[in-house]
Each structure stands twice: as structure tokens, then as C-alpha cells.
Design an enzyme around this catalytic site. Structure first.
Site, mmCIF file in Angstrom:
data_model
loop_
_atom_site.group_PDB
_atom_site.id
_atom_site.type_symbol
_atom_site.label_atom_id
_atom_site.label_comp_id
_atom_site.label_asym_id
_atom_site.label_seq_id
_atom_site.Cartn_x
_atom_site.Cartn_y
_atom_site.Cartn_z
ATOM 1 N N ASP A 128 0.950 -0.813 0.502
ATOM 2 C CA ASP A 128 0.118 -0.043 -0.091
ATOM 3 C C ASP A 128 1.223 1.160 -0.101
ATOM 4 O O ASP A 128 0.018 2.635 -0.549
ATOM 5 C CB ASP A 128 -1.147 0.454 0.525
ATOM 6 C CG ASP A 128 -2.115 -1.062 1.019
ATOM 7 O OD1 ASP A 128 -2.079 -1.799 0.121
ATOM 8 O OD2 ASP A 128 -1.997 -1.250 2.783
ATOM 9 N N MET A 170 -6.311 -1.953 -5.274
ATOM 10 C CA MET A 170 -5.634 -2.507 -3.565
ATOM 11 C C MET A 170 -5.095 -1.101 -2.857
ATOM 12 O O MET A 170 -4.694 -0.350 -3.648
ATOM 13 C CB MET A 170 -4.711 -3.232 -3.015
ATOM 14 C CG MET A 170 -5.620 -4.730 -2.720
ATOM 15 S SD MET A 170 -4.776 -6.043 -2.053
ATOM 16 C CE MET A 170 -5.750 -7.539 -1.800
ATOM 17 N N HIS A 272 -5.906 -10.146 -4.756
ATOM 18 C CA HIS A 272 -4.670 -10.526 -4.359
ATOM 19 C C HIS A 272 -3.820 -10.817 -4.633
ATOM 20 O O HIS A 272 -2.619 -11.367 -4.870
ATOM 21 C CB HIS A 272 -4.748 -12.052 -3.149
ATOM 22 C CG HIS A 272 -5.541 -11.001 -2.319
ATOM 23 N ND1 HIS A 272 -6.522 -11.274 -2.214
ATOM 24 C CD2 HIS A 272 -5.119 -11.007 -0.631
ATOM 25 C CE1 HIS A 272 -7.294 -10.700 -0.839
ATOM 26 N NE2 HIS A 272 -5.999 -11.082 0.341
#
Ligand code: F6P
Length: 343
Positions: A128, A170, A272
Site C-alpha cells: 500500500d 488495493m 490478491h
């Protein structure tokens, strides 16, 4: 010294490079011995570990995931957790120090334990890139490269059908993955948690691109907060550490675009895939350098500190500095990207 390593929180490409460099540097430079705790803090609490020799880390920097396994076990809330039991376990097994490799949650645990006397240093990891006090974390570059490749693919199928393609990425509550992968793929709109954009504006960008015969690509961060909502979509319950599992905004935006513009639109949630597979060269080097620095911090007894990247230098920072809020995308970085949205 006899040093224990652990990987905790979501896995990320580059963890094995850290393990390898720490062990090799320790054996070659200091004559250290190593153990690897299994599945994060659980391994420390339950003294579940393996010895790590030079042989065990051979060829490891190119491998994704973590050979130690990981979990979101809380170092205090897990049965038997907390500094007293951990200190006993470390003493009983002759372990002098712990290197905790993890993101925000892991490092917060490491800081609290260090404050209560556990000899622990940190290594920052997360795809992230949301940790303060370090310019980059390893895993981020790999995630960008995977997401960019996926978006390139979405664009060829989108162009063939003259559709609008949406890609949900994400990043939790920051938009670094969306911003960088979206810029790299030439997205026509990028939506990030730090910036409010109303759906009409998104539709305007989409229509501008569509009307000149192109297939619009909209990249949306999982933490983007749609207009009229107070929080990001998180319909998948909670993670083991109690944080909400984000996701669903890609489908939401897709439905809105199709309904308001009439342009056929498809969503792809990359999920993922962004964390899987082998690390890029950049992440292998960053992980390797972080591991070596963490080992030096152990020998300095710099408990409660972590390795960090500042410019091109690897330096020591206090964990408190890294945990002082999230490293968000600055408004000017978004404005810079926005110049190329829509037409
Ligand atoms: O923090 C890394 C991350 O991949 C986030 O981007 C994402 O929201 C979360 O972890 C997913 O967690 P899990 O692997 O537990 O589903």
C-alpha cells in the site's frame, strides 16, 4: 547474537529478500545465529520457530510470499500474548532480539513491545506504501508492475469492444497503488480515497474519451469514498485484527457509469494478484537493503526503531515517526495526474 525474524500482516513480494539479507549479513559480518518465527507474532507467543541457516536462505530474494508464513495475530490480544510471556519465551529459547517485518499494524505492536522492554526492531513492508517515515516500502513496486500489466490487458479487450473498463485496485485507505498504476497505464480517470470526485465528473471523463473513439479506463482504489457516503465500501466483514475488509467500489462505479452514460462497462477487481508472485528487481534491492540495516540496528540495540528509505539512503527512524498517521497522496500529486484525465 541469536536473532528471531518474523513476518506479519498481509504478505508482500520482497519479504524473503529481507530474510535472506539479514541472515547472510548476520552470519558473515557478526557471526550471528537466526531463527524464523512461524506465522508472525503467533510464532513468538507459542515459541513456534525454525532455525535459519545460510543454506535455508539460498536463492530466496527472487521468491514471492514469505517462507516463514504470516498472520494477523495481535501480539497482545492473542492468548498468551503480551510482553511478559514473550520475554519468557525469548529467554527460554536463548533469543536475544526480534526483527519484526510488517506494516502499520505489525509495527504498532513492535513499538508497544519495545516500549515495554522487548528487544525488537522493525522493517517496513506493504504494497500500500502508506507508512510514514519511509519514501517507499518494498512490495509497492511489484504491485504497480502487476496492476499496470493487468490494465494494459484490460485496455486491449476494452478497445476491441469499445467498452469502458474499470479496475479496482488495493491500497487500503490511501491511493498510491491507484495513482501509480493508473498513471502507468494511461488511465482516463483515477479515483483515490484522499480526493472526493462525484460520479457525474467521472461520467464526463468517460464520455469525452468514448466520444473520440477510445475505450475509457477508470482506476479506482478500494478505499475510494463514493459521493454521499461517509466511508469506503466494506461489505466483506472484518480482518483478523478487526479492520474492515474493503472492496466493492469497482462494481459500484461500473454500475453507475453504465446507468448514467449508457456505455457498456465492465469491472475487474485485481485483488490478491497484486501481492502474488516474484518481486521486481527494485523490491529485491530495497528488501535486501532494509534487512541489512535492521540487522545493524539490532547490533546498535536501537530497539523501537526501523529501517527506512530516505531518497536513496537507508536510515534509522523511530517507529513512533512511522506510525504517526498514514502517508496519504498529497493533493498536488493528484492534480498533476488529473491534467491527463478525460479528453
Ligand atoms: O495491506 C495490504 C492489503 O493487500 C490491502 O491493500 C488490502 O486491503 C488488504 O491487505 C487485504 O487483506 P487480506 O489479504 O487479509 O484480504
Amino acid at each position: 547474537m541469536r536473532i528471531g525474524l518474523l513476518t506479519s500482516g498481509g504478505d508482500c513480494p520482497g519479504l524473503n529478500a529481507v530474510i535472506r539479507s539479514t541472515v547472510l549479513h548476520g552470519i558473515k559480518s557478526y557471526g550471528d545465529e537466526f531463527v524464523g518465527f512461524k506465522a508472525g507474532w503467533r510464532g513468538v507467543i507459542e515459541a513456534d520457530y525454525v532455525e535459519l541457516t545460510r543454506h535455508d536462505v539460498r536463492g530466496l530474494s527472487r521468491k514471492g510470499g514469505t517462507i516463514l508464513g504470516t498472520s494477523r495475530t495481535h501480539p497482545y490480544n492473542h492468548p498468551g500474548g503480551g510482553p511478559e510471556n514473550m520475554a519468557k519465551q525469548l529467554k527460554r529459547h536463548d533469543i536475544d532480539a526480534v526483527i519484526a517485518i510488517g506494516g502499520e499494524g505489525t509495527l504498532a505492536g513492535a513499538k508497544r513491545l519495545a516500549d515495554e522492554g522487548i528487544p525488537v526492531v522493525g522493517v517496513p513492508k506493504t504494497i500500500d506504501n502508506d507508512l510514514k517515515a519511509t519514501d517507499y516500502t518494498f512490495g509497492f513496486d511489484t504491485a504497480i508492475s502487476i496492476a499496470t500489466d493487468a490494465m494494459d490487458r484490460l485496455r486491449t479487450t476494452g478497445e476491441s469492444h469499445h467498452r469502458c473498463m474499470v479496475s479496482e485496485v488495493m491500497g487500503r485507505h490511501v491511493g498510491w497503488i491507484a495513482l501509480h498504476s493508473g498513471m502507468a497505464a494511461g488511465a482516463h480517470a483515477i479515483l483515490i480515497p484522499e480526493q472526493t470526485v462525484d460520479v457525474d465528473q467521472v461520467c464526463e471523463w468517460v464520455e469525452q474519451v468514448h466520444s473520440r473513439g477510445r475505450s475509457p479506463l477508470v482506476v479506482v482504489a478500494e478505499g475510494f469514498i463514493p459521493e454521499g457516503s461517509e466511508a469506503a465500501l466494506a461489505g466483506k466483514g472484518q480482518e483478523a485484527d478487526g479492520r474492515p475488509r474493503l472492496g466493492g467500489i469497482g462494481e459500484f462505479i461500473t454500475a453507475q457509469i453504465e446507468e448514467r452514460t449508457g456505455i457498456e462497462t465492465r469491472n475487474t477487481t485485481l485483488g490478491h494478484i497484486q501481492r502474488g508472485g516474484n518481486p521486481t528487481g527494485y523490491d529485491r534491492v530495497l528488501g535486501t537493503r532494509f534487512g541489512m540495516k535492521a540487522l545493524d540496528l539490532v547490533h546498535e540495540k536501537a530497539w523501537g526503531h526501523m529501517a527506512s528509505l530516505r531518497g536513496t539512503e537507508i536510515v534509522k527512524v523511530d517507529l513512533a515517526e512511522a506510525l504517526d498517521g498514514l502517508k496519504e497522496v498529497p493533493a498536488e500529486r493528484y492534480e498533476e495526474a488529473k491534467v491527463l484525465f478525460g479528453r
